[in-house]
Design a protein around this motif. Structure first.
Motif, mmCIF file in Angstrom:
data_model
loop_
_atom_site.group_PDB
_atom_site.id
_atom_site.type_symbol
_atom_site.label_atom_id
_atom_site.label_comp_id
_atom_site.label_asym_id
_atom_site.label_seq_id
_atom_site.Cartn_x
_atom_site.Cartn_y
_atom_site.Cartn_z
ATOM 1 N N ALA A 321 0.823 -1.209 0.000
ATOM 2 C CA ALA A 321 0.000 0.000 0.000
ATOM 3 C C ALA A 321 0.856 1.258 0.000
ATOM 4 O O ALA A 321 0.624 2.192 -0.778
ATOM 5 N N LEU A 322 1.875 1.303 0.857
ATOM 6 C CA LEU A 322 2.699 2.499 0.986
ATOM 7 C C LEU A 322 3.507 2.781 -0.276
ATOM 8 O O LEU A 322 3.753 3.947 -0.604
ATOM 9 N N SER A 323 3.936 1.736 -0.969
ATOM 10 C CA SER A 323 4.703 1.961 -2.201
ATOM 11 C C SER A 323 3.856 2.703 -3.233
ATOM 12 O O SER A 323 4.355 3.582 -3.949
ATOM 13 N N THR A 324 2.573 2.387 -3.292
ATOM 14 C CA THR A 324 1.675 3.102 -4.205
ATOM 15 C C THR A 324 1.450 4.531 -3.730
ATOM 16 O O THR A 324 1.486 5.478 -4.524
ATOM 17 N N VAL A 325 1.212 4.706 -2.434
ATOM 18 C CA VAL A 325 0.963 6.046 -1.898
ATOM 19 C C VAL A 325 2.162 6.960 -2.139
ATOM 20 O O VAL A 325 2.015 8.104 -2.593
ATOM 21 N N ILE A 326 3.359 6.473 -1.861
ATOM 22 C CA ILE A 326 4.569 7.282 -2.052
ATOM 23 C C ILE A 326 4.734 7.667 -3.514
ATOM 24 O O ILE A 326 5.055 8.816 -3.844
ATOM 25 N N ALA A 327 4.495 6.711 -4.423
ATOM 26 C CA ALA A 327 4.646 6.980 -5.856
ATOM 27 C C ALA A 327 3.670 8.051 -6.320
ATOM 28 O O ALA A 327 4.037 8.972 -7.071
ATOM 29 N N VAL A 328 2.417 7.960 -5.888
ATOM 30 C CA VAL A 328 1.416 8.945 -6.312
ATOM 31 C C VAL A 328 1.672 10.293 -5.646
ATOM 32 O O VAL A 328 1.512 11.347 -6.272
ATOM 33 N N PHE A 329 2.088 10.286 -4.380
ATOM 34 C CA PHE A 329 2.451 11.548 -3.717
ATOM 35 C C PHE A 329 3.566 12.264 -4.481
ATOM 36 O O PHE A 329 3.539 13.484 -4.642
#
Length: 503
Positions: A321-329
């Motif tokens: 989940a965090l890998s996606t959030v960081i990428a989109v951020f």
């Protein structure tokens, strides 16, 4: 200001794969693979991944690398004078914000379950007890908001360190840890007594689930097409920003293929955890939160050392989940920097306030705002996800394809030259007609069919069950299986099984 770069090819691949590897990918893909005939469905999915998903990913990478800009300025740099392709950037950035408005809440649930498992909260719990824990978490506005804010703060602070020192360094470590934990969990699941039955259900080809009837074939084909399209997180500009951070030493088709292999490999391996574990303990595999938050915790607790295995599993899911959030951020921050010339510090400060505030409705949508629903769609989270997965992603993908093949856009020759520069697998020149006509048709089908069950439900509103999409129990039972309303025909079944791309 000199443009930031990834420090290594591995960083680019792992970060792009991290953006593509989302929660729905690792809990939905195994389920539909088992449902539609195991290896028989896998072959169909891989075909659509090669002819639909990967080519669009290459186009998005090419627009980013060719322009050396994020979606904020990429079309401005590459488009012919007098055209208006650049106006899509506002839709793309809106999609990124919408995605964060619900994805940060879901990522927060994953983080919340790590200390729950580690502290022994699930010791001796059966499915009824684990269900009560999940319901209590959703019913608590304080808990939902707290973990959502934690996700926002941690992810944005990582991005504040810059591309190499923050996003690349931490995401690389996170993704490598994700793969290591995944390997450990797969080995443990495969060594459980009775695990072979789960593997057989999951991977042995059952062609009767595809070729049993024309409806079954088209249902499986559409599910495969939807999964291949949504799994790569294309269409909103996330891959454009990563393309702008890489050099021209490697061709883009080879890089996209590597990312596709990683994405599919993680999804497949997750099934080798879920199905052997469920079959070993006689638990019927389910989909969505019912599987991750209710069924699996009770399964882990039946294992020797279940507290450890359960904690590791939710660490794995949190990293996904965090890998996606960081990428989109990072895409959101870079948009602000490219569009308005902001410093990274200013972009971080603004979004550290804006994104948690925008995410509040979803975090409160299962408790304080649980009565807020959109007829035919559902609660706040489902509405936000529907706008992203069934509208902005297909629309954006269509824009990228048409931009790269049209004479009034960047054009085929320019795209091909950029995509094929460097060593590695080349994008076939002879695919022009396929990309110009067939791919847009497939994307339009996905776009249109996203609305079929919604419009259908509006037309027969009197027949809907009033509680179909409201409340915690309905959410728990229906959310990630995609059920927004009772389905009665082939087209509705298709769309409900192919939604929720980023999740």
């Amino acid at each position: 200001m000199e443009r930031e770069r990834f420090g290594s090819r591995l960083g680019f691949i792992l970060i792009s794969a991290g953006c593509a590897i989302g929660l729905g990918n690792v809990w939905r893909f195994p389920y539909i693979t088992g449902e539609y005939g195991g290896a028989a469905f896998l072959v169909m999915y891989l075909v659509f991944l090669v002819v639909l998903g990967l080519p669009i990913m290459v186009m998005e990478f090419a627009v980013g690398r060719g322009s050396q800009r994020s979606i904020a300025r990429a079309f401005n740099v590459l488009e012919p004078a007098g055209t208006h392709w650049h106006k899509y950037k506002w839709v793309g950035i809106a999609g990124c914000y919408l995605l964060m408005m619900f994805y940060t809440t879901v990522a927060g649930w994953m983080l919340a379950y790590v200390p729950k498992f580690a502290s022994g909260q699930f010791v001796g719990a059966d499915s009824q007890a684990t269900s009560a824990v999940f319901d209590a978490m959703l019913a608590s506005p304080v808990e939902c908001v707290f973990w959502m804010v934690v996700v926002c703060v941690v992810s944005i602070l990582i991005c504040s360190l810059g591309v190499q020192k923050g996003v690349e360094r931490i995401t690389k470590a996170m993704m490598l840890a994700l793969l290591a934990i995944l390997g450990v969990l797969v080995v443990r699941a495969l060594t459980l007594p009775g695990a072979a039955d789960g593997v057989a259900f999951y991977l042995l080809p059952d062609f009767s689930k595809i070729f049993g009837s024309p409806d079954m074939f088209f249902e499986a084909a559409y599910a495969a097409m939807g999964q291949a399209f949504f799994t790569l997180s294309i269409g909103m500009g996330s891959m454009t920003i990563f393309g702008s951070y890489i050099d021209k030493h490697r061709s883009l088709m080879g890089e996209a293929a590597t990312i596709g292999v990683l994405d599919t490999g993680v999804a497949l391996a997750t099934g080798l955890i879920i199905f052997p574990a469920c079959f070993a303990f006689g638990v019927a595999p389910d989909s969505g939160p019912g599987l991750v938050f209710i069924t699996l915790p009770s399964v882990f607790e039946q294992m020797w050392g279940g507290q450890v295995w359960g904690t590791l599993f939710f660490v794995f899911m949190s990293f996904a989940a965090l890998s996606t959030v960081i990428a989109v951020f990072e895409g959101i921050l870079r948009f602000s920097m490219d569009q308005w010339g902001w410093s990274r510090k200013r972009a971080v400060t603004v979004n550290l306030i804006a994104i948690p505030l925008l995410s509040l409705p979803c975090a409160l949508g299962f408790n304080v705002l649980s009565d807020v629903v959109m007829p035919g769609v559902g609660d706040i989270q489902t509405v936000e996800d529907f706008l992203v997965s069934s509208n902005i992603m297909p629309l954006g993908s269509l824009v990228y394809v048409l931009f790269c093949v049209s004479r009034r856009g960047w054009g085929w020759k320019n795209f091909l030259a950029e995509a094929n520069e460097g060593e590695g697998l080349k994008f076939p020149r002879w695919l022009r007609l396929w990309m110009r006509f067939s791919v847009p048709v497939l994307v339009v089908i996905i776009l249109i069919m996203g609305w079929v069950p919604i419009v259908s439900s509006w037309m027969r509103a009197k027949r809907l069950v009033p509680e179909a999409n409201s409340g915690i129990c309905a959410f728990r039972d229906c959310w990630f299986s995609g059920i927004r309303a009772p389905t009665t025909n082939f087209f509705e079944k298709m769309v409900t099984k192919s939604s929720f791309g980023f999740l």
